[in-house]
Design a protein around this motif. Structure first.
Motif, PDB file in Angstrom:
ATOM      1  N   ILE A  63     -23.835 -30.329 -28.722  1.00  0.00           N
ATOM      2  CA  ILE A  63     -25.010 -29.443 -28.822  1.00  0.00           C
ATOM      3  C   ILE A  63     -25.275 -28.857 -27.428  1.00  0.00           C
ATOM      4  O   ILE A  63     -26.178 -29.295 -26.707  1.00  0.00           O
ATOM      5  CB  ILE A  63     -26.248 -30.217 -29.334  1.00  0.00           C
ATOM      6  CG1 ILE A  63     -25.876 -31.086 -30.549  1.00  0.00           C
ATOM      7  CG2 ILE A  63     -27.375 -29.243 -29.696  1.00  0.00           C
ATOM      8  CD1 ILE A  63     -26.928 -32.114 -30.922  1.00  0.00           C
ATOM      9  N   PRO A  64     -24.474 -27.883 -27.038  1.00  0.00           N
ATOM     10  CA  PRO A  64     -24.620 -27.342 -25.677  1.00  0.00           C
ATOM     11  C   PRO A  64     -25.858 -26.464 -25.560  1.00  0.00           C
ATOM     12  O   PRO A  64     -26.422 -26.018 -26.560  1.00  0.00           O
ATOM     13  CB  PRO A  64     -23.342 -26.510 -25.524  1.00  0.00           C
ATOM     14  CG  PRO A  64     -22.992 -26.087 -26.913  1.00  0.00           C
ATOM     15  CD  PRO A  64     -23.430 -27.201 -27.815  1.00  0.00           C
ATOM     16  N   ARG A  65     -26.258 -26.238 -24.342  1.00  0.00           N
ATOM     17  CA  ARG A  65     -27.311 -25.250 -24.094  1.00  0.00           C
ATOM     18  C   ARG A  65     -26.797 -23.857 -24.431  1.00  0.00           C
ATOM     19  O   ARG A  65     -25.618 -23.568 -24.311  1.00  0.00           O
ATOM     20  CB  ARG A  65     -27.706 -25.266 -22.624  1.00  0.00           C
ATOM     21  CG  ARG A  65     -28.854 -26.161 -22.326  1.00  0.00           C
ATOM     22  CD  ARG A  65     -29.375 -25.869 -20.932  1.00  0.00           C
ATOM     23  NE  ARG A  65     -30.436 -26.789 -20.598  1.00  0.00           N
ATOM     24  CZ  ARG A  65     -30.611 -27.306 -19.394  1.00  0.00           C
ATOM     25  NH1 ARG A  65     -29.776 -26.982 -18.423  1.00  0.00           N
ATOM     26  NH2 ARG A  65     -31.595 -28.123 -19.170  1.00  0.00           N
ATOM     27  N   GLY A  66     -27.726 -22.976 -24.792  1.00  0.00           N
ATOM     28  CA  GLY A  66     -27.356 -21.574 -24.985  1.00  0.00           C
ATOM     29  C   GLY A  66     -26.760 -21.306 -26.341  1.00  0.00           C
ATOM     30  O   GLY A  66     -26.683 -22.189 -27.195  1.00  0.00           O
ATOM     31  N   PHE A  69     -29.699 -20.344 -29.748  1.00  0.00           N
ATOM     32  CA  PHE A  69     -30.994 -20.682 -29.131  1.00  0.00           C
ATOM     33  C   PHE A  69     -30.729 -21.516 -27.887  1.00  0.00           C
ATOM     34  O   PHE A  69     -29.663 -22.123 -27.745  1.00  0.00           O
ATOM     35  CB  PHE A  69     -31.942 -21.386 -30.107  1.00  0.00           C
ATOM     36  CG  PHE A  69     -31.356 -22.553 -30.854  1.00  0.00           C
ATOM     37  CD1 PHE A  69     -31.427 -23.842 -30.336  1.00  0.00           C
ATOM     38  CD2 PHE A  69     -30.745 -22.370 -32.096  1.00  0.00           C
ATOM     39  CE1 PHE A  69     -30.903 -24.915 -31.030  1.00  0.00           C
ATOM     40  CE2 PHE A  69     -30.209 -23.440 -32.798  1.00  0.00           C
ATOM     41  CZ  PHE A  69     -30.291 -24.724 -32.268  1.00  0.00           C
ATOM     42  N   GLU A  70     -31.702 -21.525 -26.987  1.00  0.00           N
ATOM     43  CA  GLU A  70     -31.463 -22.058 -25.657  1.00  0.00           C
ATOM     44  C   GLU A  70     -31.336 -23.583 -25.628  1.00  0.00           C
ATOM     45  O   GLU A  70     -30.457 -24.133 -24.984  1.00  0.00           O
ATOM     46  CB  GLU A  70     -32.590 -21.613 -24.706  1.00  0.00           C
ATOM     47  CG  GLU A  70     -32.380 -22.005 -23.256  1.00  0.00           C
ATOM     48  CD  GLU A  70     -31.017 -21.538 -22.695  1.00  0.00           C
ATOM     49  OE1 GLU A  70     -30.492 -20.513 -23.150  1.00  0.00           O
ATOM     50  OE2 GLU A  70     -30.491 -22.246 -21.810  1.00  0.00           O
ATOM     51  N   ALA A  71     -32.221 -24.253 -26.336  1.00  0.00           N
ATOM     52  CA  ALA A  71     -32.305 -25.717 -26.207  1.00  0.00           C
ATOM     53  C   ALA A  71     -30.986 -26.382 -26.575  1.00  0.00           C
ATOM     54  O   ALA A  71     -30.314 -25.998 -27.541  1.00  0.00           O
ATOM     55  CB  ALA A  71     -33.411 -26.254 -27.102  1.00  0.00           C
ATOM     56  N   GLY A  72     -30.617 -27.373 -25.793  1.00  0.00           N
ATOM     57  CA  GLY A  72     -29.422 -28.156 -26.070  1.00  0.00           C
ATOM     58  C   GLY A  72     -29.735 -29.642 -25.967  1.00  0.00           C
ATOM     59  O   GLY A  72     -30.879 -30.032 -25.683  1.00  0.00           O
ATOM     60  N   ALA A 165     -36.824 -23.873 -32.615  1.00  0.00           N
ATOM     61  CA  ALA A 165     -35.688 -22.954 -32.477  1.00  0.00           C
ATOM     62  C   ALA A 165     -35.121 -22.518 -33.824  1.00  0.00           C
ATOM     63  O   ALA A 165     -34.561 -21.435 -33.942  1.00  0.00           O
ATOM     64  CB  ALA A 165     -34.587 -23.627 -31.649  1.00  0.00           C
TER      65      ALA A 165
ATOM     66  N   GLY B 341     -20.656 -27.459 -31.688  1.00  0.00           N
ATOM     67  CA  GLY B 341     -21.037 -26.709 -30.503  1.00  0.00           C
ATOM     68  C   GLY B 341     -21.932 -25.521 -30.833  1.00  0.00           C
ATOM     69  O   GLY B 341     -22.807 -25.585 -31.683  1.00  0.00           O
ATOM     70  N   ARG B 342     -21.668 -24.417 -30.139  1.00  0.00           N
ATOM     71  CA  ARG B 342     -22.515 -23.222 -30.325  1.00  0.00           C
ATOM     72  C   ARG B 342     -22.353 -22.628 -31.717  1.00  0.00           C
ATOM     73  O   ARG B 342     -23.259 -21.975 -32.227  1.00  0.00           O
ATOM     74  CB  ARG B 342     -22.189 -22.190 -29.252  1.00  0.00           C
ATOM     75  CG  ARG B 342     -22.652 -22.644 -27.882  1.00  0.00           C
ATOM     76  CD  ARG B 342     -22.821 -21.492 -26.913  1.00  0.00           C
ATOM     77  NE  ARG B 342     -23.441 -22.000 -25.702  1.00  0.00           N
ATOM     78  CZ  ARG B 342     -22.915 -21.920 -24.496  1.00  0.00           C
ATOM     79  NH1 ARG B 342     -21.762 -21.314 -24.319  1.00  0.00           N
ATOM     80  NH2 ARG B 342     -23.536 -22.426 -23.455  1.00  0.00           N
ATOM     81  N   LYS B 345     -24.813 -24.308 -33.785  1.00  0.00           N
ATOM     82  CA  LYS B 345     -26.173 -23.805 -33.496  1.00  0.00           C
ATOM     83  C   LYS B 345     -26.404 -22.453 -34.168  1.00  0.00           C
ATOM     84  O   LYS B 345     -27.511 -22.159 -34.619  1.00  0.00           O
ATOM     85  CB  LYS B 345     -26.381 -23.697 -31.979  1.00  0.00           C
ATOM     86  CG  LYS B 345     -26.461 -25.050 -31.290  1.00  0.00           C
ATOM     87  CD  LYS B 345     -26.587 -24.917 -29.790  1.00  0.00           C
ATOM     88  CE  LYS B 345     -27.978 -24.478 -29.349  1.00  0.00           C
ATOM     89  NZ  LYS B 345     -28.100 -24.484 -27.886  1.00  0.00           N
TER      90      LYS B 345
END
Lengths: 185, 513
Positions: A63-66, A69-72, A165, B341-342, B345
């Motif tokens: 769950i990376p940042r960015g 949505f920003e929160a990671g 988010a 990962g992203r 998200k």
């Protein structure tokens, strides 16, 4: 739902990791590049500082940042939240998890990926190593990745930061802590 | 009377007419009938006594409180997540409140092929009593949330058979947290219906009571032994000893733990069928993203279904698949998205625009339960090729349905993520694997590990739940179903337990027990 981590699998897979742990105990902790080298929470209940750092590295990858949505993971302290969630868990599950994290930490050496443990790898290498686990020819390694991913998702998507988010307005029933907070406001 | 096992400081020894192990659909239904008939009943529940006051709607807290192994229980190969409640009221506290009867054809299959001697009219009457006890009614059209409306609209567009579920909710607020226990007592679970009714008729409930063995003496079951435990933890520590002496021992621990208790008690069946013939009725989740905000996490999560592809095969019972609306919180949904990962998200950012359904596949007995060398529950289950194929067929059908309802993209819960955006994409599901690397199937309906029938060489219990070959021992849960009930199991379990309890009451009245 959250996966059960198969004990036999980890016993098998973590044998080498256990031996390396003895060696690893002498290594300095704090080289966790991917986890932003942050200090472990002082009140860890279940995980050791090294296991926490390993999980934090993994969580940053999962769950990376960015992105959308920003929160990671690192913004909400996923590894610490998992530690809290494990309080009261079946001791065999906890043992399996510890072994799994040891395997993850020392996997770069065991699998011939790099000459350093996960928490000492630069971010790109750590990311590549963790991504490679999903296609490992070893079933227990793939299962480990899936199990840890789901644990991290549980922790992350239980937080208000994540809820905001994704457009989720959260529970309707207020918890005691939330009620107190609202009254204080 | 309620005895809170986690507060008990001294050993507990009780004597009663009937000790009921388990307080879910089977145990609570049986206890209610027996207590009303004047029997002195003790109900033992391994989980805690939690009420709506405790239901805080947070997955992180509720899963450990209300589910066995905090909802982590899986088959040995990790393919199927087997969900079971562990609290007073059992799975009825955390289920979707869907109420359906055993299809007539399935009951006839049991009667014809498994020597089950349950009169159809008797079973229908027992089902009616179960429905009356829970206040069952059809879900009103205006109670459907956007996701379930989409499901019906898609089915209508395709000309597929569809309907609304019956349920056991009254004055539902539509908060959407059915899987976390109902904070408003709108769900008429056993916790707020059958258990209180049994208590009102004099039954005793003991919570946090972990039964370890059935006591057999002189060729008959004469009680149970176990421990009262601490409140918290997956395997809470024992506090004090528990012993209940009884004329009748009725097991209702569910299809996973009833056979485990029999095995731990070294009680064998001449049939050799204890712990075998497990059906899981596996379910594959399918997600669909719409351009409009769906807010599927509000409203009744599971209120509509499409049974166009459910067909009866007289040789094996129900086959094909059903498509049922579903929704969960962010944690449950996050676990279904086969990305990382992203990319993961990106999908979760559309959470409020997401609808979902389950492809429910009635299976044939294909598994077993036993304890491993460490005492941990071991559920073995071999996904049969035809079940795997029907899961694929169901995923394709669900995708078609959602596309017909206007979805932008549909993704079955498969790894790697398989996006279906149009009819041509459906072929991408033709060859997908259904294995632990590719997906996690769900099971909320484990059944069949102590199958019933009149032939003691083939069945563990008779058609009323009486154990073949051991006096005083009865079973009243989903373990007795010879094959999958092919539907949601709460009402079928309650109906069977009702009949079992009436048989016990009659035998007591006739002084044959």
């Amino acid at each position: 739902m959250i996966p059960e981590i198969d004990r036999r699998t980890f016993l098998r897979g973590a044998t080498g990791a256990g031996a390396l742990l003895v060696f690893g105990g002498a290594l300095p902790l704090g080289a966790c590049v991917l986890a932003q080298a942050s200090d472990p929470p002082p009140d860890l209940a279940v995980l050791s500082p090294r296991a926490w750092a390993t999980l934090a590295c993994f969580a940053d990858h999962a769950i990376p940042r960015g992105g959308a949505f920003e929160a990671g993971a690192s913004d909400v302290g996923v590894a610490g939240l998992v530690d809290g969630w494990l309080v009261g868990a079946d001791s065999r599950l906890v043992t399996d998890l510890r072994r799994g994290l040891a395997l993850l930490e020392w996997g770069p050496l065991l699998l011939g990926f790099a000459a350093r443990p996960l928490t000492a790898l630069p971010p790109e290498s750590a990311g590549a190593y963790l991504a490679s686990l999903t296609t490992s020819r070893l079933g227990f390694v793939r299962q480990l990745h899936a199990a840890l991913s789901e644990l991290c998702l549980l922790a992350f998507y239980s937080t208000r930061s994540a809820w905001r988010a994704i457009g989720y307005d959260g529970p309707i029933v207020l918890g005691l802590a939330e009620s107190v907070e609202l009254e204080r406001r | 009377m309620i005895i809170y096992g986690s507060e008990r400081v001294e050993d507990l020894s009780l004597r009663c007419d009937v000790v009921v192990v388990g307080s879910g659909a089977g145990g609570a239904a049986a206890a209610r009938v027996l207590a009303a008939a004047g029997a002195k009943v003790v109900i033992l529940e391994e989980g805690g006594y939690h009420t709506s006051f405790d239901f805080k709607q947070r997955e992180r807290e509720m899963l450990p409180m209300l589910y066995r192994d905090r909802a982590t229980q899986r088959t040995r190969d990790r393919l199927v997540n087997v969900l079971q409640g562990r609290c007073v009221g059992g799975s009825t506290v955390v289920n979707m409140a869907d109420c359906a009867r055993v299809p007539r054809a399935v009951l006839e299959h049991w009667q014809r092929d498994f020597a089950v001697e349950i009169d159809t009219a008797d079973f229908e009457a027992a089902s009616e009593r179960a429905e009356a006890a829970l206040g069952v009614a059809e879900i009103a059209a205006d109670q459907l949330n956007a996701n379930n409306r989409k499901l019906l609209a898609g089915a209508e567009q395709l000309g597929w058979r569809r309907s609304r579920f019956h349920h056991n909710r009254t004055e539902c607020t539509g908060c959407g947290f059915c899987l976390m226990g109902c904070a408003f007592d709108a769900k008429r679970s056993a916790l707020v219906t059958l258990v209180p009714a049994a208590l009102a008729d004099g039954a005793t409930l003991v919570s946090n009571a972990r039964v370890e063995r059935v006591v057999v003496r002189g060729g008959r079951a004469v009680g149970v032994q176990g421990v009262l435990t601490e409140e918290h933890g997956d395997r809470p520590a024992a506090r004090v000893r528990l012993e209940v002496a009884a004329d009748v021992v009725l097991l209702a621990c569910g299809a996973v733990h009833t056979p485990l208790l029999l095995q731990a008690s070294e009680i064998a069946s001449a049939s050799g069928q204890i712990g075998r013939n497990l059906s899981l009725q596996p379910q594959l989740p399918v997600l669909a993203v719409f351009s409009e905000r769906m807010v599927s996490f509000r409203g009744i999560p599971q209120s509509a279904y499409c049974d166009e592809h459910l067909v009866f095969d007289p040789r094996v019972g129900m086959t094909g698949f059903a498509i049922e609306g579903i929704a969960g919180g962010p944690v449950q949904t996050a676990g279904l998205v086969g990305a990382s990962g992203r990319d993961h998200k990106r999908w979760m950012a559309r959470f409020a625009h997401t609808g979902s359904c389950l492809v429910l596949v009635p299976d044939q007995p294909a598994g077993s339960v036993a304890a491993d060398e460490t005492g941990r529950t071991r559920i073995d289950y071999a996904l049969q090729p035809d079940v795997e194929q029907r899961i694929r067929d169901g995923a394709r059908a669900a995708a078609r349905l959602y596309l017909a309802a206007g979805a932008e993209v549909v993704v079955p819960a498969l790894r790697p993520l398989t996006e279906i955006r149009n009819e041509a994409d459906l072929a991408r599901l033709d060859d997908v694997a259904v294995n632990p690397d590719a997906t996690t199937l769900l099971s909320a309906h484990p059944q069949g590990t102590c199958r019933m029938g009149e032939d003691a060489r083939r069945a563990v219990v008779d058609s009323r739940g009486r154990f073949h070959g051991l006096e005083g021992l009865w079973i009243a849960d989903a373990s007795v179903f010879p094959t999958s009930a092919s539907t949601h199991t709460m009402i079928p379990i309650m109906a069977f337990a009702d009949l079992a309890a009436r048989s016990i009451a009659q035998a007591r009245a006739a002084r044959t027990i």
